[in-house]
Design a protein around this motif. Sequence first.
Motif, PDB file in Angstrom:
ATOM      1  N   ARG A  76      18.400  -1.532   5.558  1.00  0.00           N
ATOM      2  CA  ARG A  76      17.006  -1.940   5.488  1.00  0.00           C
ATOM      3  C   ARG A  76      16.690  -2.813   4.271  1.00  0.00           C
ATOM      4  N   THR A  77      17.679  -3.053   3.408  1.00  0.00           N
ATOM      5  CA  THR A  77      17.393  -3.783   2.167  1.00  0.00           C
ATOM      6  C   THR A  77      16.742  -5.140   2.448  1.00  0.00           C
ATOM      7  N   ALA A  78      17.259  -5.870   3.438  1.00  0.00           N
ATOM      8  CA  ALA A  78      16.724  -7.212   3.713  1.00  0.00           C
ATOM      9  C   ALA A  78      15.251  -7.134   4.097  1.00  0.00           C
ATOM     10  N   ALA A  79      14.888  -6.152   4.929  1.00  0.00           N
ATOM     11  CA  ALA A  79      13.479  -6.006   5.340  1.00  0.00           C
ATOM     12  C   ALA A  79      12.632  -5.588   4.148  1.00  0.00           C
ATOM     13  N   ARG A  80      13.169  -4.638   3.354  1.00  0.00           N
ATOM     14  CA  ARG A  80      12.412  -4.167   2.188  1.00  0.00           C
ATOM     15  C   ARG A  80      12.150  -5.292   1.194  1.00  0.00           C
ATOM     16  N   ARG A  81      13.092  -6.266   1.146  1.00  0.00           N
ATOM     17  CA  ARG A  81      12.940  -7.368   0.192  1.00  0.00           C
ATOM     18  C   ARG A  81      11.827  -8.336   0.594  1.00  0.00           C
ATOM     19  N   ARG A  82      11.269  -8.122   1.775  1.00  0.00           N
ATOM     20  CA  ARG A  82      10.140  -8.967   2.190  1.00  0.00           C
ATOM     21  C   ARG A  82       8.812  -8.236   1.951  1.00  0.00           C
ATOM     22  N   MET A  83       8.912  -7.037   1.356  1.00  0.00           N
ATOM     23  CA  MET A  83       7.706  -6.250   1.050  1.00  0.00           C
ATOM     24  C   MET A  83       7.750  -5.851  -0.428  1.00  0.00           C
ATOM     25  N   ALA A  84       6.649  -5.308  -0.926  1.00  0.00           N
ATOM     26  CA  ALA A  84       6.636  -4.747  -2.289  1.00  0.00           C
ATOM     27  C   ALA A  84       5.633  -3.607  -2.330  1.00  0.00           C
ATOM     28  N   VAL A  85       5.931  -2.624  -3.165  1.00  0.00           N
ATOM     29  CA  VAL A  85       5.052  -1.453  -3.274  1.00  0.00           C
ATOM     30  C   VAL A  85       4.640  -1.244  -4.730  1.00  0.00           C
ATOM     31  N   VAL A  86       3.356  -0.983  -4.929  1.00  0.00           N
ATOM     32  CA  VAL A  86       2.861  -0.586  -6.252  1.00  0.00           C
ATOM     33  C   VAL A  86       2.383   0.849  -6.111  1.00  0.00           C
ATOM     34  N   PHE A  87       2.989   1.750  -6.886  1.00  0.00           N
ATOM     35  CA  PHE A  87       2.637   3.161  -6.777  1.00  0.00           C
ATOM     36  C   PHE A  87       1.499   3.525  -7.725  1.00  0.00           C
ATOM     37  N   GLN A  88       1.031   4.754  -7.559  1.00  0.00           N
ATOM     38  CA  GLN A  88      -0.088   5.259  -8.358  1.00  0.00           C
ATOM     39  C   GLN A  88       0.235   5.196  -9.852  1.00  0.00           C
ATOM     40  N   SER A  89       1.443   5.678 -10.204  1.00  0.00           N
ATOM     41  CA  SER A  89       1.883   5.598 -11.591  1.00  0.00           C
ATOM     42  C   SER A  89       2.633   4.267 -11.746  1.00  0.00           C
ATOM     43  N   PRO A  90       2.429   3.541 -12.864  1.00  0.00           N
ATOM     44  CA  PRO A  90       3.067   2.214 -12.971  1.00  0.00           C
ATOM     45  C   PRO A  90       4.597   2.250 -12.891  1.00  0.00           C
ATOM     46  N   LEU A  91       5.220   3.381 -13.299  1.00  0.00           N
ATOM     47  CA  LEU A  91       6.679   3.548 -13.216  1.00  0.00           C
ATOM     48  C   LEU A  91       7.420   2.341 -13.780  1.00  0.00           C
ATOM     49  N   PRO A 165      -3.398   2.477  -6.884  1.00  0.00           N
ATOM     50  CA  PRO A 165      -2.920   1.968  -8.183  1.00  0.00           C
ATOM     51  C   PRO A 165      -3.928   2.099  -9.318  1.00  0.00           C
ATOM     52  N   PHE A 166      -5.179   2.442  -9.001  1.00  0.00           N
ATOM     53  CA  PHE A 166      -6.193   2.486 -10.064  1.00  0.00           C
ATOM     54  C   PHE A 166      -6.621   3.895 -10.415  1.00  0.00           C
ATOM     55  N   SER A 167      -6.074   4.896  -9.730  1.00  0.00           N
ATOM     56  CA  SER A 167      -6.665   6.237  -9.837  1.00  0.00           C
ATOM     57  C   SER A 167      -6.554   6.845 -11.231  1.00  0.00           C
ATOM     58  N   SER A 168      -5.576   6.370 -12.041  1.00  0.00           N
ATOM     59  CA  SER A 168      -5.443   6.992 -13.364  1.00  0.00           C
ATOM     60  C   SER A 168      -6.140   6.183 -14.461  1.00  0.00           C
ATOM     61  N   LEU A 169      -6.890   5.149 -14.059  1.00  0.00           N
ATOM     62  CA  LEU A 169      -7.498   4.276 -15.077  1.00  0.00           C
ATOM     63  C   LEU A 169      -8.946   4.648 -15.348  1.00  0.00           C
ATOM     64  N   ASP A 170      -9.404   4.347 -16.582  1.00  0.00           N
ATOM     65  CA  ASP A 170     -10.810   4.600 -16.885  1.00  0.00           C
ATOM     66  C   ASP A 170     -11.671   3.549 -16.169  1.00  0.00           C
ATOM     67  N   ALA A 171     -12.975   3.835 -16.071  1.00  0.00           N
ATOM     68  CA  ALA A 171     -13.860   3.015 -15.232  1.00  0.00           C
ATOM     69  C   ALA A 171     -13.866   1.521 -15.593  1.00  0.00           C
ATOM     70  N   PRO A 172     -14.061   1.143 -16.874  1.00  0.00           N
ATOM     71  CA  PRO A 172     -14.101  -0.301 -17.168  1.00  0.00           C
ATOM     72  C   PRO A 172     -12.775  -0.998 -16.866  1.00  0.00           C
ATOM     73  N   THR A 173     -11.644  -0.320 -17.178  1.00  0.00           N
ATOM     74  CA  THR A 173     -10.324  -0.916 -16.917  1.00  0.00           C
ATOM     75  C   THR A 173     -10.123  -1.097 -15.409  1.00  0.00           C
ATOM     76  N   ARG A 174     -10.512  -0.053 -14.655  1.00  0.00           N
ATOM     77  CA  ARG A 174     -10.371  -0.109 -13.195  1.00  0.00           C
ATOM     78  C   ARG A 174     -11.209  -1.248 -12.632  1.00  0.00           C
ATOM     79  N   GLU A 175     -12.416  -1.368 -13.151  1.00  0.00           N
ATOM     80  CA  GLU A 175     -13.342  -2.399 -12.692  1.00  0.00           C
ATOM     81  C   GLU A 175     -12.707  -3.791 -12.842  1.00  0.00           C
ATOM     82  N   GLY A 176     -12.164  -4.063 -14.045  1.00  0.00           N
ATOM     83  CA  GLY A 176     -11.565  -5.368 -14.311  1.00  0.00           C
ATOM     84  C   GLY A 176     -10.378  -5.631 -13.400  1.00  0.00           C
ATOM     85  N   LEU A 177      -9.570  -4.613 -13.203  1.00  0.00           N
ATOM     86  CA  LEU A 177      -8.364  -4.777 -12.394  1.00  0.00           C
ATOM     87  C   LEU A 177      -8.712  -5.001 -10.922  1.00  0.00           C
TER      88      LEU A 177
END
Lengths: 363, 232
Positions: A76-91, A165-177
């Motif tokens: 599945r690597t080739a298919a996965r390389r056409r997608m990207a995931v951003v998780f809740q924690s920046p990791l 991706p924004f759940s751990s951020l404070d309100a002003p930071t989340r707003e900007g992002l």
Amino acid sequence: MSAPPILEARGVKVRRGGRDLLDIEAFSVPSGETTALLGPNGAGKSTLLRVLAGLEDPKEGGVRFHGEPLPRARDRTAARRRMAVVFQSPLLFEGTVYSNAASGLRFRGVERPEIRRRVAQALEALGIASLAGRSARTLSGGEASRVSLARALVLRPEVLFLDEPFSSLDAPTREGLIRDLAALLRGERITAVFVTHDPTEAVRLAHRMVILWGGAIVQSGPCEEVLRSPRDEAVARFLGIETLLEGTVVSARDQSFMVRVGEREVEVAGSAAPGERMLLCLRPEDILLTDLPLDPAHLSARNVFAGVVRSVQSLVHTHRITVDCGFVLSASLTRHSVEGLGLVPGRQVHALFKATAVHAIRM
Amino acid sequence: MDLILQGFLEALRLLWTLDREVLAVVLLTLQVSGTATALSVLVGCTAGTALALSRFPGRTLVIASVNMGMGLPPVVVGLFVTIFIWRSGPLGFLGILYTPAAMVLAQTIIAVPIVTGISLAAIQQLPRELPQQILALGATRAQMVRTMVVEARLPLMAAVMAGFGGAVSEIGASIMVGGNIKGHTRVLTTATVMETGKGNFATAIALGLILLALAFGVSLALTRIQQRGRIG
């Protein structure tokens, strides 16, 4: 006409620990649009995202990417390389912001000059170009989230998955992002699947909303449509509709009908037969309050009720006022309006709303 | 106190005069324990990483066995290795009893569970979603494993140090399978035991201090590698 779907899931079932986590009959991700997967905790949103991104295999059913079934996990690597995931924690990885943003391109064996060019572009787009040489360990939560987004966007994915991706951020930071991400998604017409439990975030980022409940899709459609017409009480409450009134249809007219709620009658746009039981939904922002004596004959709003203010609650940007007019209505007003009308508990007011503002759910 | 002081002075004298016998013992210690550490890192890091990243029936049982193995009594290892490489044993044909090779084998068996257990913990302390995040960035499975190992490099170096510590400090197995033969299988630990037995406390203390200095030197070198490039 909507664009053809990039991703489709059919008959997808996921079981874990003897429990059904996901049971999706059909789901598709249209090209060039952002789809929000919305639901309470444990609804199966993140599981569906992982299945769509090819990171988890369902027990039954499957996912089609551009009409083709996703290959087996090991191929599945080739298919996965056409997608990207951003998780809740920046990791983020150990190393600099630059090396983090470059990691996906390095996995793909992209040449260094090309990596430099694309990483610079992505960091610039997210307003973190000045952080390129910084160690990822020294970043604030908001900066780390931006790096995580840049690391995904630099790959120019055909589908971008965003798992709260924004759940751990404070309100002003989340707003900007959110503001910057919304501009990027719309500007570049990026196809995205966005998991959130916050209807406000969903409305700001997504074109479509898909509501998951107990692992199944209970409602989907354009954001405004879903917000205006939740299909049941649970969805209505989840979407922030605070006024929910039970009643019985007492009469029907040409384009509206009357519903008896307690001792009062509410006019609702649409059609229904007398005797039907209804749950009426009213959004706080659709209810107006006034201290003037009103003659309904001279108003376009079909529903005008005299009542008494029961409570005034201050929220961050607005005030929530509950008014008892035989049934309790919850209205949203600015601080300016609350002060102008001198709204305090016990104050006599009139509440008014249009027949079209009421969404009726058959019970 | 006098005894310790004498031992310390004797150690300095032995090192200063580059005593050939002591030098040979130190070199053999480094050679045997170094090789055993290298082998145990090869096996233990691979096994620990594989255990951390895989799910299979009986996995908990395997992990419990590894954890138990971290406290494996060296004399028991020595006993079984001796039986296996005894002339009539299953590996008797190798003819390695009372050779440095047998000591390497025994020390490797002692160090492997230590390195495996710490490697497993090192990989497991990384965020649970990290493997998925790496795969989601387009990594192949091999690239994912390599990235995980790089991310866990600090605690993995601790595994290497603990492995070396386990190998260099054990004595029971080395005496049993090596025999403490002068100029052939005598290492710092076995020599220290022998000198103590003979009542040569000064020499024994000297050898003990050299062993401590050696362990510290190797740990220092590995720590420098571990902390290199680390910020915060």
